[in-house]
Design an enzyme around this catalytic site. Structure first.
Site, PDB file in Angstrom:
ATOM      1  N   ASN A  85       1.011  -1.318  -0.127  1.00 10.42           N
ATOM      2  CA  ASN A  85      -0.023  -0.102   0.064  1.00 10.42           C
ATOM      3  C   ASN A  85       0.916   1.270   0.016  1.00 10.42           C
ATOM      4  O   ASN A  85       1.749   1.338   0.766  1.00 10.42           O
ATOM      5  CB  ASN A  85      -0.947  -0.039   1.424  1.00 10.42           C
ATOM      6  CG  ASN A  85      -1.878  -1.387   1.186  1.00 10.42           C
ATOM      7  OD1 ASN A  85      -2.344  -1.619   0.129  1.00 10.42           O
ATOM      8  ND2 ASN A  85      -2.161  -1.649   2.494  1.00 10.42           N
ATOM      9  N   VAL A  94       1.215   2.919   7.760  1.00 10.67           N
ATOM     10  CA  VAL A  94       2.535   2.924   8.468  1.00 10.67           C
ATOM     11  C   VAL A  94       3.663   3.394   7.657  1.00 10.67           C
ATOM     12  O   VAL A  94       3.789   2.473   6.631  1.00 10.67           O
ATOM     13  CB  VAL A  94       2.755   1.658   9.168  1.00 10.67           C
ATOM     14  CG1 VAL A  94       4.160   1.679   9.861  1.00 10.67           C
ATOM     15  CG2 VAL A  94       1.561   1.034  10.334  1.00 10.67           C
ATOM     16  N   HIS A  98       6.347  -1.968   3.916  1.00 11.04           N
ATOM     17  CA  HIS A  98       6.263  -3.428   4.296  1.00 11.04           C
ATOM     18  C   HIS A  98       5.305  -3.992   3.101  1.00 11.04           C
ATOM     19  O   HIS A  98       4.692  -3.427   2.643  1.00 11.04           O
ATOM     20  CB  HIS A  98       5.373  -3.324   5.506  1.00 11.04           C
ATOM     21  CG  HIS A  98       4.184  -2.644   5.644  1.00 11.04           C
ATOM     22  ND1 HIS A  98       4.442  -1.055   5.776  1.00 11.04           N
ATOM     23  CD2 HIS A  98       2.923  -2.634   5.413  1.00 11.04           C
ATOM     24  CE1 HIS A  98       3.338  -0.488   5.594  1.00 11.04           C
ATOM     25  NE2 HIS A  98       2.194  -1.369   5.606  1.00 11.04           N
TER      26      HIS A  98
HETATM   27  P1  5GP Z   1      -0.602  -0.402   5.875  1.00 15.73           P
HETATM   28  O1  5GP Z   1      -2.020  -0.029   6.122  1.00 15.73           O
HETATM   29  O2  5GP Z   1       0.365   0.648   5.980  1.00 15.73           O
HETATM   30  O3  5GP Z   1      -0.440  -1.001   4.280  1.00 15.73           O
HETATM   31  O4  5GP Z   1      -0.511  -1.678   6.839  1.00 15.73           O
HETATM   32  C1  5GP Z   1       0.053  -1.403   8.102  1.00 15.73           C
HETATM   33  C2  5GP Z   1      -0.238  -2.747   8.715  1.00 15.73           C
HETATM   34  O5  5GP Z   1       0.200  -2.824  10.055  1.00 15.73           O
HETATM   35  C3  5GP Z   1      -1.892  -3.124   8.885  1.00 15.73           C
HETATM   36  O6  5GP Z   1      -2.282  -4.092   8.381  1.00 15.73           O
HETATM   37  C4  5GP Z   1      -2.163  -3.114  10.342  1.00 15.73           C
HETATM   38  O7  5GP Z   1      -3.100  -3.948  10.917  1.00 15.73           O
HETATM   39  C5  5GP Z   1      -0.475  -3.396  10.824  1.00 15.73           C
HETATM   40  N1  5GP Z   1      -0.403  -3.028  12.358  1.00 15.73           N
HETATM   41  C6  5GP Z   1      -0.617  -1.913  12.966  1.00 15.73           C
HETATM   42  N2  5GP Z   1      -0.081  -1.820  14.078  1.00 15.73           N
HETATM   43  C7  5GP Z   1       0.515  -2.958  14.318  1.00 15.73           C
HETATM   44  C8  5GP Z   1       1.116  -3.691  15.474  1.00 15.73           C
HETATM   45  O8  5GP Z   1       1.725  -3.011  16.596  1.00 15.73           O
HETATM   46  N3  5GP Z   1       1.577  -4.738  15.217  1.00 15.73           N
HETATM   47  C9  5GP Z   1       1.454  -5.627  14.054  1.00 15.73           C
HETATM   48  N4  5GP Z   1       1.828  -6.906  14.287  1.00 15.73           N
HETATM   49  N5  5GP Z   1       0.860  -5.207  13.030  1.00 15.73           N
HETATM   50  C10 5GP Z   1       0.203  -3.769  13.074  1.00 15.73           C
END
Ligand code: 5GP
Length: 112
Positions: A85, A94, A98
């Site tokens: 993303n 974030v 990733h």
């Molecule tokens: P994005 O939305 O940036 O592509 O993905 C961020 C991901 O990080 C989300 O799927 C969310 O659930 C995950 N996430 C957010 N905070 C934490 C955390 O503290 N621990 C873990 N293991 N995943 C997290």
């Protein structure tokens, strides 16, 4: 520190499924599929749009780590999806690159 740097440093607990010198992989805290793992470079690249030519070896290692994680977690036979993303419309929350690895059920296409 980014949230994921804190996970690398074990300041925030996570279920780590794979780790090398450069890459860490752990289960997403809010899984969107029976298996949902994040594959993350230990060195921060904020998002794929900001990757530089010098990052190419690390980006390659991330993809190889994805395949290794999928093998380890038994996703190879059924298949899986790899998602990055990027930015607001991409749903990035974030700012530390990733790769989402999602599997364990059939995934719809196109995504919402
Ligand atoms: P994005 O939305 O940036 O592509 O993905 C961020 C991901 O990080 C989300 O799927 C969310 O659930 C995950 N996430 C957010 N905070 C934490 C955390 O503290 N621990 C873990 N293991 N995943 C997290």
């Amino acid at each position: 520190m980014t949230l994921f740097e804190k996970i690398v440093a074990r300041q925030i607990p996570s279920e780590i499924v794979h780790e090398t010198e450069d890459v860490i992989a752990f289960r997403d805290i809010a899984p969107k599929a029976p298996t949902h793992v994040l594959v993350v470079p230990k060195r921060v690249i904020p998002r794929i749009a900001e990757a530089k030519a010098d990052d190419a070896p690390l980006l390659g290692k991330l993809l190889l780590a994805v395949a290794e994680v999928a093998r380890k977690l038994g996703l190879e036979q059924g298949g899986y999806r790899v998602v990055i993303n990027n930015g607001r419309d991409g749903g990035e929350t974030v700012p530390h690159l990733h790769l989402h690895v999602l599997g364990g059920r059939p995934l719809a296409w196109p995504p919402g």
